[in-house]
Write a protein that holds these residues in place. Structure first.
Motif, PDB file in Angstrom:
ATOM      1  N   ALA A  58     -21.153  14.502  18.450  1.00  0.00           N
ATOM      2  CA  ALA A  58     -22.049  13.639  19.237  1.00  0.00           C
ATOM      3  C   ALA A  58     -22.618  12.960  18.020  1.00  0.00           C
ATOM      4  O   ALA A  58     -23.098  13.202  16.619  1.00  0.00           O
ATOM      5  CB  ALA A  58     -22.817  14.256  20.477  1.00  0.00           C
ATOM      6  N   ASP A  59     -22.985  12.143  18.565  1.00  0.00           N
ATOM      7  CA  ASP A  59     -24.048  11.540  17.861  1.00  0.00           C
ATOM      8  C   ASP A  59     -25.135  11.354  17.414  1.00  0.00           C
ATOM      9  O   ASP A  59     -25.649  11.382  18.761  1.00  0.00           O
ATOM     10  CB  ASP A  59     -23.724   9.061  17.888  1.00  0.00           C
ATOM     11  CG  ASP A  59     -22.702   8.652  17.569  1.00  0.00           C
ATOM     12  OD1 ASP A  59     -21.683   8.846  16.833  1.00  0.00           O
ATOM     13  OD2 ASP A  59     -22.115   7.925  18.324  1.00  0.00           O
ATOM     14  N   VAL A  60     -26.319  11.806  16.607  1.00  0.00           N
ATOM     15  CA  VAL A  60     -27.668  12.048  16.623  1.00  0.00           C
ATOM     16  C   VAL A  60     -28.356  11.021  16.232  1.00  0.00           C
ATOM     17  O   VAL A  60     -28.065  10.106  14.892  1.00  0.00           O
ATOM     18  CB  VAL A  60     -27.384  13.081  15.745  1.00  0.00           C
ATOM     19  CG1 VAL A  60     -28.520  13.638  16.191  1.00  0.00           C
ATOM     20  CG2 VAL A  60     -26.847  14.173  16.274  1.00  0.00           C
ATOM     21  N   PRO A  61     -28.938  10.041  16.665  1.00  0.00           N
ATOM     22  CA  PRO A  61     -29.413   9.268  16.525  1.00  0.00           C
ATOM     23  C   PRO A  61     -30.281   9.608  15.609  1.00  0.00           C
ATOM     24  O   PRO A  61     -31.277  10.527  15.920  1.00  0.00           O
ATOM     25  CB  PRO A  61     -30.310   8.089  18.240  1.00  0.00           C
ATOM     26  CG  PRO A  61     -29.665   8.887  19.271  1.00  0.00           C
ATOM     27  CD  PRO A  61     -28.771  10.268  18.277  1.00  0.00           C
ATOM     28  N   VAL A  62     -31.202   8.988  15.143  1.00  0.00           N
ATOM     29  CA  VAL A  62     -32.193   9.003  13.903  1.00  0.00           C
ATOM     30  C   VAL A  62     -33.071   8.134  13.194  1.00  0.00           C
ATOM     31  O   VAL A  62     -32.667   6.739  12.980  1.00  0.00           O
ATOM     32  CB  VAL A  62     -31.021   9.682  12.259  1.00  0.00           C
ATOM     33  CG1 VAL A  62     -33.171  10.035  11.352  1.00  0.00           C
ATOM     34  CG2 VAL A  62     -30.842  11.022  12.660  1.00  0.00           C
ATOM     35  N   LYS A  63     -34.178   8.066  13.549  1.00  0.00           N
ATOM     36  CA  LYS A  63     -34.739   6.707  13.369  1.00  0.00           C
ATOM     37  C   LYS A  63     -36.225   6.783  11.807  1.00  0.00           C
ATOM     38  O   LYS A  63     -36.837   8.687  11.961  1.00  0.00           O
ATOM     39  CB  LYS A  63     -36.056   6.394  13.770  1.00  0.00           C
ATOM     40  CG  LYS A  63     -37.073   5.301  13.936  1.00  0.00           C
ATOM     41  CD  LYS A  63     -37.889   4.945  14.607  1.00  0.00           C
ATOM     42  CE  LYS A  63     -39.021   3.748  14.710  1.00  0.00           C
ATOM     43  NZ  LYS A  63     -39.414   3.829  13.355  1.00  0.00           N
ATOM     44  N   VAL A  64     -36.229   6.816  10.544  1.00  0.00           N
ATOM     45  CA  VAL A  64     -36.280   7.069   9.359  1.00  0.00           C
ATOM     46  C   VAL A  64     -38.199   6.685  10.322  1.00  0.00           C
ATOM     47  O   VAL A  64     -38.247   5.874   9.891  1.00  0.00           O
ATOM     48  CB  VAL A  64     -35.552   6.677   8.210  1.00  0.00           C
ATOM     49  CG1 VAL A  64     -37.171   7.460   7.144  1.00  0.00           C
ATOM     50  CG2 VAL A  64     -34.913   7.416   8.157  1.00  0.00           C
ATOM     51  N   ASP A  65     -39.231   8.275   9.745  1.00  0.00           N
ATOM     52  CA  ASP A  65     -40.458   7.372   9.889  1.00  0.00           C
ATOM     53  C   ASP A  65     -41.358   6.753   8.036  1.00  0.00           C
ATOM     54  O   ASP A  65     -41.713   5.647   8.110  1.00  0.00           O
ATOM     55  CB  ASP A  65     -41.144   8.522   9.953  1.00  0.00           C
ATOM     56  CG  ASP A  65     -42.754   7.987  10.502  1.00  0.00           C
ATOM     57  OD1 ASP A  65     -42.623   7.258  10.526  1.00  0.00           O
ATOM     58  OD2 ASP A  65     -43.734   9.037  10.416  1.00  0.00           O
ATOM     59  N   LYS A  66     -41.443   7.896   7.505  1.00  0.00           N
ATOM     60  CA  LYS A  66     -41.743   7.945   6.468  1.00  0.00           C
ATOM     61  C   LYS A  66     -40.871   8.579   4.845  1.00  0.00           C
ATOM     62  O   LYS A  66     -40.431   9.325   5.142  1.00  0.00           O
ATOM     63  CB  LYS A  66     -43.660   8.280   6.625  1.00  0.00           C
ATOM     64  CG  LYS A  66     -44.402   7.957   5.087  1.00  0.00           C
ATOM     65  CD  LYS A  66     -45.557   7.974   5.680  1.00  0.00           C
ATOM     66  CE  LYS A  66     -46.921   7.386   4.600  1.00  0.00           C
ATOM     67  NZ  LYS A  66     -48.005   8.376   5.272  1.00  0.00           N
ATOM     68  N   VAL A  67     -40.703   7.643   3.890  1.00  0.00           N
ATOM     69  CA  VAL A  67     -40.542   8.104   2.813  1.00  0.00           C
ATOM     70  C   VAL A  67     -41.250   7.822   1.539  1.00  0.00           C
ATOM     71  O   VAL A  67     -41.870   6.893   1.449  1.00  0.00           O
ATOM     72  CB  VAL A  67     -39.140   7.728   2.187  1.00  0.00           C
ATOM     73  CG1 VAL A  67     -38.494   8.393   1.181  1.00  0.00           C
ATOM     74  CG2 VAL A  67     -38.005   7.634   3.401  1.00  0.00           C
ATOM     75  N   ILE A  68     -41.682   9.403   1.378  1.00  0.00           N
ATOM     76  CA  ILE A  68     -42.570   8.764  -0.138  1.00  0.00           C
ATOM     77  C   ILE A  68     -41.600   9.740  -1.066  1.00  0.00           C
ATOM     78  O   ILE A  68     -41.490  10.838  -1.527  1.00  0.00           O
ATOM     79  CB  ILE A  68     -43.805   9.862  -0.370  1.00  0.00           C
ATOM     80  CG1 ILE A  68     -44.500   8.975   0.517  1.00  0.00           C
ATOM     81  CG2 ILE A  68     -44.887   9.130  -1.659  1.00  0.00           C
ATOM     82  CD1 ILE A  68     -45.963   9.969   1.250  1.00  0.00           C
ATOM     83  N   LYS A  69     -41.053   8.732  -2.481  1.00  0.00           N
ATOM     84  CA  LYS A  69     -40.391   9.288  -3.506  1.00  0.00           C
ATOM     85  C   LYS A  69     -40.328  10.465  -4.555  1.00  0.00           C
ATOM     86  O   LYS A  69     -41.715  11.027  -4.360  1.00  0.00           O
ATOM     87  CB  LYS A  69     -39.964   7.828  -4.153  1.00  0.00           C
ATOM     88  CG  LYS A  69     -39.159   8.814  -5.388  1.00  0.00           C
ATOM     89  CD  LYS A  69     -38.607   7.436  -6.123  1.00  0.00           C
ATOM     90  CE  LYS A  69     -37.924   7.769  -6.630  1.00  0.00           C
ATOM     91  NZ  LYS A  69     -37.069   7.692  -8.000  1.00  0.00           N
TER      92      LYS A  69
END
Length: 153
Positions: A58-69
């Motif tokens: 199945a395709d799993v939708p992902v919405k990236v919220d926050k990224v701090i390197k």
């Protein structure tokens, strides 16, 4: 009084520097060695992705919220009829190693939530073990691990 929202939290030490562990988590070319089978892109703030996993078709939708390197990644993903928040924090530890903590939140404390808690706690422990095996030893633990689920009986 029991909590109304359930939360999963797992941690593990990875014997690699934070920047290498961070890159292994956000880079789909590396993620396919221990977590997903396919991604529509790199994890970047605000990006909408589709992930595929070897154990489900199945395709799993992902919405990236926050990224701090080299410190933190959060995203939302769909779990059937609901959406959960996943947070990953990376902390430098002794001798240049990294502590990775994964937290997943957002299910109600009911029968469906308890089933989710059991399955996803197992899943996140597996994620960390697979990440560790890949990062430290180059071993792809998930390869072939779920083929039996698709064999016709």
């Amino acid at each position: 009084m029991k909590p109304t929202q359930l939360e999963i939290q797992c941690s593990m030490q990875i014997l690699k520097p934070v920047h290498k562990v961070f890159e292994a988590i956000v880079n789909p070319e590396q993620m396919t060695n221990y977590f997903i089978s396919k991604s529509s892109g790199r994890m970047e703030e605000g990006k909408k992705l589709i992930w595929n996993f070897p154990e489900i078709k199945a395709d799993v939708p992902v919405k990236v919220d926050k990224v701090i390197k080299d410190e933190y990644i959060s995203y939302y993903w769909e779990n059937g009829e609901s959406t959960q928040l996943v947070e990953m924090s990376l902390k430098p530890y002794k001798d240049g190693t990294t502590i990775v903590t994964v937290t997943e939140k957002g299910m109600e404390n009911n029968e469906a939530g308890i089933k989710w808690l059991k399955g996803n706690t197992e899943g996140w422990a597996n994620f960390l073990a697979c990440l560790k095996a890949w990062m430290e030893y180059g071993v792809h633990l998930r390869k072939g691990a779920f083929d039996y689920r698709f064999d016709k009986k």
